[in-house]
Design a protein around this motif. Structure first.
Motif, PDB file in Angstrom:
ATOM      1  N   TRP A 426     -10.566  13.376  30.186  1.00 44.73           N
ATOM      2  CA  TRP A 426     -11.901  13.023  30.642  1.00 44.73           C
ATOM      3  C   TRP A 426     -11.918  12.768  32.149  1.00 44.73           C
ATOM      4  CZ3 TRP A 426     -13.541   9.060  26.276  1.00 44.73           C
ATOM      5  CH2 TRP A 426     -13.803   9.775  25.100  1.00 44.73           C
ATOM      6  N   ALA A 427     -10.849  12.194  32.667  1.00 49.83           N
ATOM      7  CA  ALA A 427     -10.771  11.945  34.106  1.00 49.83           C
ATOM      8  C   ALA A 427     -10.807  13.264  34.879  1.00 49.83           C
ATOM      9  CB  ALA A 427      -9.503  11.168  34.432  1.00 49.83           C
ATOM     10  N   LYS A 428     -10.169  14.299  34.353  1.00 48.70           N
ATOM     11  CA  LYS A 428     -10.213  15.611  35.012  1.00 48.70           C
ATOM     12  C   LYS A 428     -11.635  16.150  35.038  1.00 48.70           C
ATOM     13  CE  LYS A 428      -5.470  16.908  33.778  1.00 48.70           C
ATOM     14  NZ  LYS A 428      -4.618  17.838  32.985  1.00 48.70           N
ATOM     15  N   LEU A 429     -12.373  15.927  33.962  1.00 50.74           N
ATOM     16  CA  LEU A 429     -13.768  16.368  33.923  1.00 50.74           C
ATOM     17  C   LEU A 429     -14.602  15.605  34.942  1.00 50.74           C
ATOM     18  CD1 LEU A 429     -16.197  17.819  32.638  1.00 50.74           C
ATOM     19  CD2 LEU A 429     -16.222  16.025  30.885  1.00 50.74           C
ATOM     20  N   LEU A 430     -14.442  14.291  34.965  1.00 48.51           N
ATOM     21  CA  LEU A 430     -15.225  13.479  35.902  1.00 48.51           C
ATOM     22  C   LEU A 430     -14.877  13.811  37.350  1.00 48.51           C
ATOM     23  CD1 LEU A 430     -15.114  10.048  34.028  1.00 48.51           C
ATOM     24  CD2 LEU A 430     -17.079  11.577  34.264  1.00 48.51           C
ATOM     25  N   ALA A 431     -13.637  14.207  37.604  1.00 44.40           N
ATOM     26  CA  ALA A 431     -13.243  14.570  38.974  1.00 44.40           C
ATOM     27  C   ALA A 431     -13.967  15.826  39.434  1.00 44.40           C
ATOM     28  CB  ALA A 431     -11.731  14.783  39.034  1.00 44.40           C
ATOM     29  N   ARG A 432     -14.327  16.714  38.505  1.00 46.93           N
ATOM     30  CA  ARG A 432     -15.043  17.940  38.859  1.00 46.93           C
ATOM     31  C   ARG A 432     -16.532  17.700  39.079  1.00 46.93           C
ATOM     32  NH1 ARG A 432     -13.069  22.747  34.894  1.00 46.93           N
ATOM     33  NH2 ARG A 432     -14.675  23.839  36.118  1.00 46.93           N
ATOM     34  N   ILE A 433     -17.040  16.554  38.608  1.00 46.36           N
ATOM     35  CA  ILE A 433     -18.461  16.234  38.770  1.00 46.36           C
ATOM     36  C   ILE A 433     -18.532  14.809  39.334  1.00 46.36           C
ATOM     37  CG2 ILE A 433     -20.722  16.227  37.643  1.00 46.36           C
ATOM     38  CD1 ILE A 433     -19.424  17.726  35.307  1.00 46.36           C
ATOM     39  N   PRO A 434     -18.408  14.657  40.641  1.00 43.35           N
ATOM     40  CA  PRO A 434     -18.215  13.330  41.246  1.00 43.35           C
ATOM     41  C   PRO A 434     -19.334  12.323  40.986  1.00 43.35           C
ATOM     42  CG  PRO A 434     -17.658  15.075  42.798  1.00 43.35           C
ATOM     43  CD  PRO A 434     -18.316  15.739  41.638  1.00 43.35           C
ATOM     44  N   ASP A 435     -20.555  12.802  40.672  1.00 44.13           N
ATOM     45  CA  ASP A 435     -21.642  11.846  40.458  1.00 44.13           C
ATOM     46  C   ASP A 435     -21.876  11.552  38.974  1.00 44.13           C
ATOM     47  OD1 ASP A 435     -22.593  14.340  39.834  1.00 44.13           O
ATOM     48  OD2 ASP A 435     -24.571  14.051  40.744  1.00 44.13           O
ATOM     49  N   ALA A 436     -21.074  12.127  38.084  1.00 46.07           N
ATOM     50  CA  ALA A 436     -21.279  11.929  36.642  1.00 46.07           C
ATOM     51  C   ALA A 436     -20.848  10.538  36.214  1.00 46.07           C
ATOM     52  CB  ALA A 436     -20.509  12.982  35.854  1.00 46.07           C
ATOM     53  N   PRO A 509     -25.781  17.713  22.740  1.00 40.28           N
ATOM     54  CA  PRO A 509     -24.694  18.652  22.432  1.00 40.28           C
ATOM     55  C   PRO A 509     -23.348  17.933  22.449  1.00 40.28           C
ATOM     56  CG  PRO A 509     -25.470  18.984  24.674  1.00 40.28           C
ATOM     57  CD  PRO A 509     -26.420  18.012  24.043  1.00 40.28           C
ATOM     58  N   LEU A 510     -22.442  18.402  21.594  1.00 40.01           N
ATOM     59  CA  LEU A 510     -21.114  17.801  21.447  1.00 40.01           C
ATOM     60  C   LEU A 510     -20.060  18.844  21.766  1.00 40.01           C
ATOM     61  CD1 LEU A 510     -19.167  15.537  20.175  1.00 40.01           C
ATOM     62  CD2 LEU A 510     -19.404  16.853  18.060  1.00 40.01           C
ATOM     63  N   VAL A 511     -19.101  18.482  22.596  1.00 38.03           N
ATOM     64  CA  VAL A 511     -17.975  19.372  22.919  1.00 38.03           C
ATOM     65  C   VAL A 511     -16.755  18.869  22.170  1.00 38.03           C
ATOM     66  CG1 VAL A 511     -16.530  20.338  24.741  1.00 38.03           C
ATOM     67  CG2 VAL A 511     -18.936  19.799  25.204  1.00 38.03           C
ATOM     68  N   THR A 512     -16.107  19.763  21.404  1.00 40.43           N
ATOM     69  CA  THR A 512     -14.927  19.370  20.631  1.00 40.43           C
ATOM     70  C   THR A 512     -13.750  20.262  20.970  1.00 40.43           C
ATOM     71  OG1 THR A 512     -14.183  18.743  18.408  1.00 40.43           O
ATOM     72  CG2 THR A 512     -15.282  20.867  18.616  1.00 40.43           C
ATOM     73  N   THR A 539      -8.569  25.156  23.880  1.00 42.78           N
ATOM     74  CA  THR A 539      -7.546  24.554  24.739  1.00 42.78           C
ATOM     75  C   THR A 539      -8.166  23.381  25.500  1.00 42.78           C
ATOM     76  OG1 THR A 539      -8.068  25.910  26.691  1.00 42.78           O
ATOM     77  CG2 THR A 539      -6.481  26.817  25.095  1.00 42.78           C
ATOM     78  N   GLU A 540      -7.324  22.535  26.066  1.00 42.68           N
ATOM     79  CA  GLU A 540      -7.820  21.394  26.832  1.00 42.68           C
ATOM     80  C   GLU A 540      -8.593  21.863  28.064  1.00 42.68           C
ATOM     81  OE1 GLU A 540      -4.692  18.657  27.678  1.00 42.68           O
ATOM     82  OE2 GLU A 540      -4.282  18.222  25.564  1.00 42.68           O
ATOM     83  N   GLN A 541      -8.118  22.928  28.703  1.00 42.38           N
ATOM     84  CA  GLN A 541      -8.827  23.436  29.870  1.00 42.38           C
ATOM     85  C   GLN A 541     -10.209  23.950  29.491  1.00 42.38           C
ATOM     86  OE1 GLN A 541      -7.831  23.340  33.213  1.00 42.38           O
ATOM     87  NE2 GLN A 541     -10.002  23.879  33.416  1.00 42.38           N
ATOM     88  N   GLU A 542     -10.292  24.618  28.349  1.00 44.54           N
ATOM     89  CA  GLU A 542     -11.585  25.123  27.897  1.00 44.54           C
ATOM     90  C   GLU A 542     -12.527  23.971  27.548  1.00 44.54           C
ATOM     91  OE1 GLU A 542     -13.384  28.474  24.780  1.00 44.54           O
ATOM     92  OE2 GLU A 542     -11.314  27.777  24.579  1.00 44.54           O
ATOM     93  N   TYR A 543     -11.993  22.889  27.015  1.00 43.11           N
ATOM     94  CA  TYR A 543     -12.776  21.682  26.714  1.00 43.11           C
ATOM     95  C   TYR A 543     -13.461  21.178  27.984  1.00 43.11           C
ATOM     96  CZ  TYR A 543     -13.334  16.776  24.979  1.00 43.11           C
ATOM     97  OH  TYR A 543     -13.789  15.525  24.616  1.00 43.11           O
ATOM     98  N   VAL A 544     -12.679  21.059  29.064  1.00 47.10           N
ATOM     99  CA  VAL A 544     -13.238  20.615  30.348  1.00 47.10           C
ATOM    100  C   VAL A 544     -14.238  21.629  30.882  1.00 47.10           C
ATOM    101  CG1 VAL A 544     -12.675  20.073  32.748  1.00 47.10           C
ATOM    102  CG2 VAL A 544     -11.209  19.210  30.900  1.00 47.10           C
ATOM    103  N   ASP A 545     -13.921  22.902  30.770  1.00 40.70           N
ATOM    104  CA  ASP A 545     -14.803  23.948  31.297  1.00 40.70           C
ATOM    105  C   ASP A 545     -16.152  23.958  30.577  1.00 40.70           C
ATOM    106  OD1 ASP A 545     -12.845  24.722  33.071  1.00 40.70           O
ATOM    107  OD2 ASP A 545     -12.129  26.407  31.837  1.00 40.70           O
ATOM    108  N   ILE A 546     -16.135  23.846  29.241  1.00 42.73           N
ATOM    109  CA  ILE A 546     -17.403  23.853  28.493  1.00 42.73           C
ATOM    110  C   ILE A 546     -18.272  22.666  28.904  1.00 42.73           C
ATOM    111  CG2 ILE A 546     -18.415  23.587  26.193  1.00 42.73           C
ATOM    112  CD1 ILE A 546     -16.007  25.139  25.091  1.00 42.73           C
TER     113      ILE A 546
END
Length: 596
Positions: A426-436, A509-512, A539-546
């Motif tokens: 989740w931290a990797k996802l939040l790093a890609r969207i700094p205002d999230a 929407p839910l990402v799994t 994959t974990e990368q695809e989880y973040v990408d979606i």
């Protein structure tokens, strides 16, 4: 070791033994418990120890009010009898009265500060109220008084589990089992925690389940008896559901539409309820089924014999290795066909359970057979049916993103599923969207120590506390919380289930992330049955990408919010009549297999 709580904690700390004892007796008087009449009925020796011992025996039989009367008689003769105060607390806890249970334990500890059992039981109640720091202190005091107190180690493990620390929990359970290897409840807790941890392969988890069966089921197999049920493939079948969760609980949410839809000309339904708590859901289910049998007070052997006498053809377990299960009844093979269903997302490990109900999305053929002691029975669509809460709030036209100017991710699952590896992703996802922002519902978050610990775990992954929205669970209208988030993130390897369906119902929407066994594929079967395959990551990368792509597509979020509830309602996931018919066909075919 966990209990349904329904009362506020005491107003303040203990000030004197007399004031607390007076309050206990006043509460008992208000309950109209005829302690003197009860004493005359049983005519025990007129001494406090005998009254206390009789109370323990009655409590073990589920006769809680009579047990309370005995403890009152003991305290009338000996007001400073710490054991009686503590035992009375256990009865209040069993009745769902946490307030008076805590009062009794605290009174016992005033009398005997090093009373290990009272410290342990007080810790259990505080844990259930989310006061995890105070609960841990109680368990530590219990262990200081009794270093070999296995149950206190087990309860420490439960507290760690609540904090999303399954590996620390498992370490505590192993300490408890080293002291008391024959404690099935601690084994159950450890098996459940292993499903939450990302450190164990499915093969390792299954091996531990088989060890449970070897220890607790294998010694019983020599006593298995032939069943006298008439082997008629077409007869009206007697089916029995066994559960501690026929109350306000996710299991009841899923099984209620089934119980209400059963074809009673073909199936005679028995519910064996392994809990003392009665709420509106319990009362509603009692009205639906033909036979309702409270069984909390019955031993495993006695319950098995009752099931035999009832002539049950198919016995269905709805709990697995969760709290207050009756797997040791199933281990005695009281019914000719035994089935694991719904309440536990893994094999039970028992050879006496013949089938486990699943579906081809959660467990595609060939993926998980080797991790199951039961034969997998795949339903044609989903393994469950969802009934949305009747008091569901409406879905707003506008997504939170449109109001806030930033996207809000959310996870409202049991925080025990949020391991450090989940936080890392989740931290990797939040790093890609700094205002999230990330919204979480966490039991006990109002405890300053719990909040600081959660914030510290995220800080170690580079997520500042101001990016977190940490909320305590709410009972009333909890679905309204979904109106505050744009995208839900499914935890792993232990996915959400009820929470995932609530999420879609509320237009979010839910990402799994698809895993390799049932526990980590509940999100897959939910989303694929709902026609949302694009939200399933491999994959974990695809989880973040979606999740990142969705966050950058406000128009898509807006349209999904508008259609998800309607889409879900049109799927097989909410067709109770169709689903129950498919389940009944499965039961009939299981029985026919047995007859042949």
């Amino acid at each position: 070791m966990t209990r349904q709580q329904d009362h506020a904690p005491p107003d303040g700390p203990i000030t004197s033994l007399n004031s607390m004892a007076d309050k206990v007796h006043a509460d008992m008087d208000a309950s109209n418990i005829a302690s003197n009449a009860f004493a005359e009925q049983y005519e025990p020796p007129n001494d406090p120890a005998s009254f206390n011992n009789l109370g323990v025996e009655l409590a073990n039989q589920g006769r809680l009010d009579e047990a309370l009367a005995c403890y009152l008689n003991a305290l009338a003769l000996k007001p400073d009898f710490a054991d009686a105060h503590s035992n009375m607390g256990l009865v209040f806890a069993a009745k769902g009265n946490s307030h008076d249970a805590i009062t009794c334990y605290q009174t016992a500890l005033l009398l005997r500060p090093d009373f290990a059992e009272a410290n342990n039981n007080l810790g259990i109640e505080l844990k259930e109220q989310g006061k995890l720091d105070e609960a841990m202190a109680c368990f530590e005091r219990a262990l200081a008084s009794r270093p070999d107190f296995a149950e206190a180690y087990c309860n420490q493990g439960i507290a760690f589990h609540r904090q999303g620390k399954p590996d620390e929990a498992i370490a505590c359970y192993r300490k408890a089992l080293a002291l008391n290897p024959d404690d099935a409840e601690t084994h159950n807790s450890m098996l459940l925690a292993m499903l939450y941890s990302g450190r164990y392969t499915p093969a390792e988890v299954f091996a531990e389940h088989r060890r449970f069966a070897h220890q607790f089921e294998t010694p019983l197999r020599s006593a298995w008896r032939a069943h006298e049920n008439v082997r008629d493939p077409h007869k009206r079948l007697r089916i029995g559901y066994v559960s501690p969760d026929f109350r306000s609980h996710p299991v009841a949410t899923f099984i209620e539409p089934v119980l209400a839809s059963h074809d009673t000309t073909q199936f005679e339904v028995f519910c064996y309820y392994n809990h003392n708590y009665v709420d509106a859901t319990t009362l509603r289910l009692q009205e639906i089924v033909e036979h309702w049998i409270p069984c909390k007070h019955l031993s495993d052997e006695a319950l098995a014999e009752r099931i035999r006498v009832d002539g049950i053809d198919l016995l269905i377990d709805l709990a697995g290795h969760t709290g207050d299960n009756r797997l040791l009844t199933f281990a005695r093979k009281p019914a000719p066909v035994q089935v694991a269903y719904l309440g536990y997302p893994f094999s039970t490990g028992l050879s006496g359970i013949d089938f486990r109900i699943t579906d081809s999305y959660a467990e595609p053929p060939g993926l998980t057979e080797q991790y199951n002691s039961e034969q997998l029975w795949r339903l044609p669509q989903a393994f469950f049916c969802y009934a949305a809460p009747q008091d569901s709030p409406s879905v707003p036209d506008r997504a939170p993103l449109e109001e806030n100017g930033y996207v809000t991710f959310g996870c409202f699952n049991n925080f025990g599923k949020v391991t450090d590896h989940v936080i890392e992703l989740w931290a990797k996802l939040l790093a890609r969207i700094p205002d999230a922002r990330l919204a979480l519902v966490i039991f006990g978050i109002d405890d300053g120590h719990v909040r600081a610990e959660v914030e510290s775990r995220f800080a170690r992954q580079g997520v500042a506390s101001e990016r977190l929205i940490l909320m305590a669970p709410v009972r009333e209208n909890h679905l309204a919380l979904y109106n505050t988030i744009d995208i839900a993130l499914d935890p792993f390897p232990f996915n959400g289930h009820t929470t995932s369906l609530d999420t879609l119902w509320m237009g979010v929407p839910l990402v799994t992330l698809a895993g390799l066994h049932f526990t980590s594929r509940m999100g897959v079967t939910t989303l694929l049955n709902a026609g949302l395959s694009e939200l399933v990551a491999q994959t974990e990368q695809e989880y973040v990408d979606i999740a990142h792509t969705l966050a950058r597509a406000p128009n898509q979020l807006h349209s999904l919010r508008a259609i998800l509830r309607k889409r879900l309602r049109a799927t097989p996931l909410m067709n109770a009549q169709c689903f129950t018919a498919e389940l009944e066909q499965a039961y009939r075919r299981m029985w026919t297999t047995r007859c042949n």
